[in-house]
Design an enzyme around this catalytic site. Structure first.
Site, PDB file in Angstrom:
ATOM      1  CB  SER A 198      91.330  59.287  32.501  1.00  0.00           C
ATOM      2  OG  SER A 198      90.365  58.474  31.887  1.00  0.00           O
ATOM      3  CG  ASP A 463      84.282  60.175  35.323  1.00  0.00           C
ATOM      4  OD1 ASP A 463      84.124  60.089  34.096  1.00  0.00           O
ATOM      5  OD2 ASP A 463      85.333  59.816  35.908  1.00  0.00           O
TER       6      ASP A 463
END
Length: 529
Positions: A198, A463
């Site tokens: 991330s 995602d």
């Protein structure tokens, strides 16, 4: 579309497992405020229990043993001194000559991430396969690794992406690791591999661009490499992958709510506010409509191994009527709004906000509120928002017309930028809507157009952060041997945990990563460092 329903306690535990709990958090998923988007934090993995032993049977310190490194406050001015940066380490799988694997959880207190030292994660899997040792390093200004005793605007001056990159360089070149040869494993003496997911995945990519000769290899999961101010695309993978009937009804409900809230029909406005028990937000309808983003943000808590979840409780509440599920078109706006309001008031609000009043939990217009004034060390939400407001953006808003939207179009970047001035009044003095300098960040570190050697990218099709990664729709970047680009059916950073290898597409990504990193480590030449 009937799903197993988690109890409130179980749901909260699941959210905390994947959403990262923080000090002084005020919502069930760890945020300091319910109308502020979630951080793109990596999943917490459950740590292993029992003693830790090396390959030769030596008993090692527990995974949660905390070590401290004297990190420079300002890499451009070392005379300012150092601060104590926390790290965790194990050489459970290490053999002399093996690599040193470094990871940071990024924008979170790192104490909850000691399982990333173990083979329950891709980091530990590489360590086991390549006889490496592992380090988890806490990012500056998160957890207890703060240069100063508060997080005031003045203290945060040295909280930048570049300083974080420089931290990694200074650490790997200077640290003496707590292992037998820990004073002789600097780059040039041993190969280092950098891992991140991330934001930390983006940091991994940025570091490989900015310090191209520092790490022999790197792995970036769900790496949000492209900084975007108006990140309405956050909700696109949710729209594409959630149940069709739920998507249809959420869109219809939001369209109706936006229509009413932008009208002058006070009776209809009051009816919706009353339905959701938000009449105290009547002066700020963007707060009321924006609060409904929470039901969509819950998607980020999902994983390939999650059993139901609060997101599907929400969809069931909208779509299951008298034991019958709606067709793909849903039931329509009228039923969806009524069902949403009932779910929100009877179950969801107390789950999200516990015993807080509506204005405290959802209101964003009081600059004296604690959410804006809490400068205590460990307030990781504040540290993350400093990066958001200055360098990365990622404001999660309603989609512009004519795109379909799951969330209100009343919330635009100005909504979040106003809050930046409340959080950081000294930094943004006399600025009404300070825009983050995303263009400078993308130019400095490559953004979507990153080019690096020995950098592995792993992404998930489900995602919600996908549209800021190299797997964003329409980018069509090609995978190469030097910069593999992989896409599983996973959610956010699903490929980091080995438990998710139950999904064959994630297993394939992990196996490809093990093979690529093994090949890159075999190429390591100390004379070339």
């Amino acid at each position: 579309m009937l799903h197993f329903k988690l109890s409130r306690v179980a749901a909260a535990a699941a959210l905390l497992l994947f959403g990262v709990a923080q000090v002084a958090a005020r919502t069930a998923d760890g945020r300091a405020h319910a109308n502020i988007p979630r951080r793109p934090s990596i999943p917490i993995v459950a740590p292993r229990e029992g003693t830790v032993t090396s390959k030769n049977g030596t008993e090692l310190p527990p995974y949660n043993t905390t070590y401290y490194f004297d990190q420079l406050i300002d890499h451009t001015n070392p005379s300012l001194g150092t601060f104590k940066q926390r790290y965790w380490h194990t050489y459970e799988f290490y053999e002399p000559g093996g690599p040193i694997l470094l990871t940071t959880p990024g924008e979170s207190n790192a104490a909850g991430y000691t399982a990333y030292l173990t083979n329950r994660t891709i980091v530990g899997q590489v360590a086991q396969a390549q006889n490496g040792s592992v380090v988890v390093l806490e990012h500056r200004y998160y957890g207890e690794s703060s240069p100063f005793d508060d997080l005031s605007d003045a203290s945060l001056e040295y909280h930048t992406i570049q300083q974080a990159i420089d931290d990694l360089e200074y650490f790997v070149k200077s640290v003496q690791l707590p292992q037998p040869d820990g004073d002789s494993v600097a780059p040039g003496q041993a190969p280092w591999v950098l891992f991140g997911g991330s934001y930390a995945g983006a940091l991994t990519s940025f570091t490989m661009v900015n310090k191209p000769d520092l790490f022999q290899a790197a792995y970036a999961s769900s790496a949000v490499v492209e900084s975007i101010t108006d990140f309405w695309q956050y909700f696109k993978p949710i729209t594409d992958n959630m149940p069709r009937n739920c998507s249809a009804d959420v869109q219809a409900a939001i369209a109706k709510i936006d229509s009413v809230f932008t009208s002058n029909d006070e009776k209809e406005i009051d009816a919706i506010l009353t339905l959701f028990n938000m009449t105290t937000l009547s002066d700020h309808l963007d707060d009321a409509a924006g609060a409904l983003r929470n039901n969509l943000w819950d998607w980020q808590s999902l994983s390939p191994t999650s059993d139901g979840g609060i997101f599907f409780d929400f969809c069931d509440a909208l779509e299951v009527k008298d034991g019958v599920s709606a067709g793909e078109a849903g039931w329509g706006a009228e039923h969806a709004i009524q069902a949403w309001g009932s779910f929100w008031t009877s179950e969801y609000y107390s789950f999200l906000c516990e015993d807080q009043d509506v204005v405290t939990c959802l209101g964003t217009y009081d600059p004296t509120a604690e959410i804006f004034t809490d400068t205590s060390v460990g307030n990781d939400e504040r540290s993350w928002l400093w990066i958001v407001c200055n360098e990365m953006g990622f404001y999660q808003e309603g989609a512009p017309e004519p795109n379909p939207t799951l969330v209100t179009r009343l919330v635009r970047p100005e909504y979040d930028e106003r809050q930046c001035t409340y959080f950081f009044p000294e930094k943004f003095a006399n600025q009404t809507n300070p825009a983050p300098n995303v263009d400078a960040t993308n130019k400095m570190y490559g953004g979507w157009f990153v080019k690096s050697k020995r950098l592995f990218f792993a992404n998930g099709s489900r995602d919600p952060w996908k549209e800021a990664t190299l797997a964003a729709d329409g980018t069509n970047f090609q995978s190469t041997p030097d910069q593999p680009l992989t896409l599983s059916d996973g959610y956010h950073c699903s490929d980091l945990g080995t438990v998710n290898a139950a999904d064959p597409t994630i297993l394939e990504v992990q196996q490809q990563a093990l093979k690529s990193i093994a090949g890159w480590l075999a190429e390591w030449d100390p004379s070339g460092r």
